[in-house]
Write a protein that holds these residues in place. Structure first.
Motif, PDB file in Angstrom:
ATOM      1  N   LEU A  34      39.553  29.149  38.246  1.00 42.19           N
ATOM      2  CA  LEU A  34      40.281  30.175  38.032  1.00 42.19           C
ATOM      3  C   LEU A  34      39.952  30.827  36.515  1.00 42.19           C
ATOM      4  CD1 LEU A  34      43.601  29.391  39.430  1.00 42.19           C
ATOM      5  CD2 LEU A  34      42.037  30.807  40.432  1.00 42.19           C
ATOM      6  N   PHE A  35      39.810  29.998  35.514  1.00 48.29           N
ATOM      7  CA  PHE A  35      39.281  30.554  34.055  1.00 48.29           C
ATOM      8  C   PHE A  35      37.815  31.055  34.081  1.00 48.29           C
ATOM      9  CE2 PHE A  35      43.125  28.298  32.638  1.00 48.29           C
ATOM     10  CZ  PHE A  35      43.506  29.170  31.435  1.00 48.29           C
ATOM     11  N   PHE A  36      37.018  30.650  34.966  1.00 42.78           N
ATOM     12  CA  PHE A  36      35.693  31.413  35.087  1.00 42.78           C
ATOM     13  C   PHE A  36      35.787  32.791  35.474  1.00 42.78           C
ATOM     14  CE2 PHE A  36      32.396  32.489  37.955  1.00 42.78           C
ATOM     15  CZ  PHE A  36      31.194  32.419  37.297  1.00 42.78           C
ATOM     16  N   LEU A  37      36.820  32.939  36.589  1.00 43.73           N
ATOM     17  CA  LEU A  37      36.999  34.383  37.031  1.00 43.73           C
ATOM     18  C   LEU A  37      37.711  35.117  36.042  1.00 43.73           C
ATOM     19  CD1 LEU A  37      38.204  33.632  40.681  1.00 43.73           C
ATOM     20  CD2 LEU A  37      35.906  34.237  39.961  1.00 43.73           C
ATOM     21  N   TYR A  38      38.763  34.440  35.199  1.00 39.65           N
ATOM     22  CA  TYR A  38      39.470  34.967  34.233  1.00 39.65           C
ATOM     23  C   TYR A  38      38.332  35.348  33.213  1.00 39.65           C
ATOM     24  CZ  TYR A  38      43.512  36.005  31.523  1.00 39.65           C
ATOM     25  OH  TYR A  38      44.771  36.873  30.706  1.00 39.65           O
ATOM     26  N   GLY A  39      37.352  34.838  32.769  1.00 39.45           N
ATOM     27  CA  GLY A  39      36.585  35.205  31.958  1.00 39.45           C
ATOM     28  C   GLY A  39      35.842  36.447  32.250  1.00 39.45           C
ATOM     29  N   LEU A  40      35.214  36.493  33.641  1.00 41.87           N
ATOM     30  CA  LEU A  40      34.623  37.518  34.105  1.00 41.87           C
ATOM     31  C   LEU A  40      35.689  39.087  34.050  1.00 41.87           C
ATOM     32  CD1 LEU A  40      32.843  35.961  37.139  1.00 41.87           C
ATOM     33  CD2 LEU A  40      32.058  36.718  35.071  1.00 41.87           C
ATOM     34  N   TYR A  41      36.894  38.656  34.444  1.00 47.59           N
ATOM     35  CA  TYR A  41      37.866  40.053  34.319  1.00 47.59           C
ATOM     36  C   TYR A  41      38.102  40.525  32.713  1.00 47.59           C
ATOM     37  CZ  TYR A  41      42.328  40.625  32.056  1.00 47.59           C
ATOM     38  OH  TYR A  41      43.155  41.300  31.134  1.00 47.59           O
ATOM     39  N   ALA A  42      38.038  39.509  31.884  1.00 45.84           N
ATOM     40  CA  ALA A  42      38.196  40.124  30.571  1.00 45.84           C
ATOM     41  C   ALA A  42      36.861  40.613  30.190  1.00 45.84           C
ATOM     42  CB  ALA A  42      38.278  38.798  29.442  1.00 45.84           C
ATOM     43  N   ALA A  43      35.593  40.337  30.319  1.00 40.22           N
ATOM     44  CA  ALA A  43      34.412  41.001  30.258  1.00 40.22           C
ATOM     45  C   ALA A  43      34.425  42.337  30.869  1.00 40.22           C
ATOM     46  CB  ALA A  43      33.311  40.040  30.649  1.00 40.22           C
ATOM     47  N   ALA A  44      35.087  42.440  32.040  1.00 32.85           N
ATOM     48  CA  ALA A  44      34.866  43.551  32.821  1.00 32.85           C
ATOM     49  C   ALA A  44      35.941  44.723  32.566  1.00 32.85           C
ATOM     50  CB  ALA A  44      35.030  43.322  34.437  1.00 32.85           C
TER      51      ALA A  44
END
Length: 398
Positions: A304-314
């Motif tokens: 989930l925090f991997f996806l959250y990192g992608l969200y922030a970057a996007a």
């Protein structure tokens, strides 16, 4: 990569060093404040006052930067204030001094934000805004990886020596100040204005701004109202049974993913469209918060925090690139400062509401409500907000 100009590199290194200094203290700040007598309530008031100061000052100093036609002095002063606030918090333990130091730190952020982002915007074209802001976010967030790692290393050898860590954090802050003197303003004259800039004058920009700006920022602020502090995500991980080391490790992992993906996603946004990548980020955010309703182990939360990192970057750098593409060049600092100012206030409200729902109804309901609102905001962006100007070097529209 000609779009990564000297100014972009300098600003990126300044942000990296400043974030190293700030994030060295982030994991231990609540512990340190409690050790000098701060209650949980007083910590909450401290953070509220600090964020309100940053929020209100971003719009004003962004407007002042546009009015004066200068960027660099605001950037230099803003980073200097944040750097010097660190040793103040270590030297004086009285609540009034702590409030002053924390407010100075956030005031520094408010002074520099609009001018810095305007400098970045001036170095890019509509076809390269995503990658320029994405690169800056990558470098900035790399500091959020390095800072907590250095703090853990320091406290491993010097357990409990929190005040000394504030002095250590002053070093990268000083380096950032030194590098800022290599920045140069472009030779542009000030805007013709007769009246001085009042503190709340940036609020008038909302009425005078383009319609597309109001539609975009309305959606961004609606999203911010459901985007509470990341502390709630870490509390959820802790609640699920992970120890302190695993919790901090997950936070570092999130920042690492963010740092490594912000630049590539910025490039992708320039090619596919800022709106498409931003919408993808909103979708990832909704999925993460929906996933947080499930009680699981380290691997699940790591995913989930991997996806959250992608969200922030996007979303983070992309939103500022988007705003700078739809507003007049002479109003860039005002436009971004107005948005980020309101954003700070909305973040405070979001954290309060999320905390209240968690307290009254439980963590699962709090995260479910957030995921639902994020999905609604995603539909708003897809159906209401027009596509921004973007495209290749020839200026082909998105």
């Amino acid at each position: 990569m000609k779009y990564l100009t000297r100014t972009v590199w300098i600003l990126s290194f300044i942000s990296l060093l400043t974030d190293v200094a700030s994030e060295m203290l982030y994991p231990i700040m609540p512990i340190y404040l409690k050790s000098i007598g701060f209650s949980v309530l007083l910590i909450g008031i401290l953070e509220g006052v600090a964020e309100a100061t940053a929020g209100l000052s971003k719009g004003y100093f962004g407007k002042l930067s546009d009015y004066s036609g200068k960027r660099v002095p605001f950037v230099q002063l803003g980073y200097a204030l944040s750097a010097f606030s660190k040793p103040i918090m270590a030297a004086f333990v009285y609540p009034a001094w702590i409030f002053l130091a924390r407010t100075i730190d956030r005031l520094g952020k408010g002074i520099r934000t609009g001018a810095r982002d305007a400098l970045l915007s001036d170095e890019a074209t509509p076809a390269t805004k995503g990658r320029v802001f994405g690169f800056h976010r990558s470098m900035d967030t790399l500091g959020a990886v390095t800072g907590p790692a250095l703090a853990l290393l320091y406290l491993y050898f010097h357990p409990g020596q929190y005040r000394a860590l504030f002095l250590v954090a002053f070093v990268p802050g000083l380096l950032a100040i030194g590098i800022s003197f290599y920045l140069r303003d472009r030779k542009t004259g000030p805007k013709e204005k007769k009246a001085p800039v009042a503190f709340f004058s940036f609020l008038h920009y909302w009425k005078d701004s383009p319609v597309i700006y109001r539609k975009l920022v309305a959606g961004l602020l609606l999203f911010t109202l459901c985007n509470s502090s990341d502390v709630f995500l870490l509390l959820r991980v802790k609640q699920a049974g992970l120890n302190d080391t695993a919790t901090i490790g997950v936070y570092i992992f999130y920042n690492l993913v963010y740092a490594l993906s912000a630049f590539p996603l910025g490039i992708l946004a320039d090619r596919l469209g800022l709106k498409k990548i931003f919408a993808l980020g909103l979708l990832l955010f909704a999925l993460v918060y929906a996933g947080m309703t499930i009680t699981a182990g380290l691997y699940w939360y790591g995913f989930l925090f991997f996806l959250y990192g992608l969200y922030a970057a996007a979303t983070e750098g992309i939103s500022k690139a988007w705003i700078s593409n739809i507003t007049d060049k002479t109003d860039t600092a005002t436009a971004i400062g107005t948005y980020t100012g309101f954003q700070s206030i909305c973040t405070m409200l979001a954290s309060f509401v999320t905390g209240w729902i968690w307290f009254r109804l439980g963590a699962g309901i709090a995260f479910s409500v957030t995921a639902t609102i994020a999905a609604i905001v995603l539909l708003y962006f897809l159906l209401v907000v027009p596509k921004p100007l973007t495209g290749d070097a020839k200026g082909i529209s998105d």
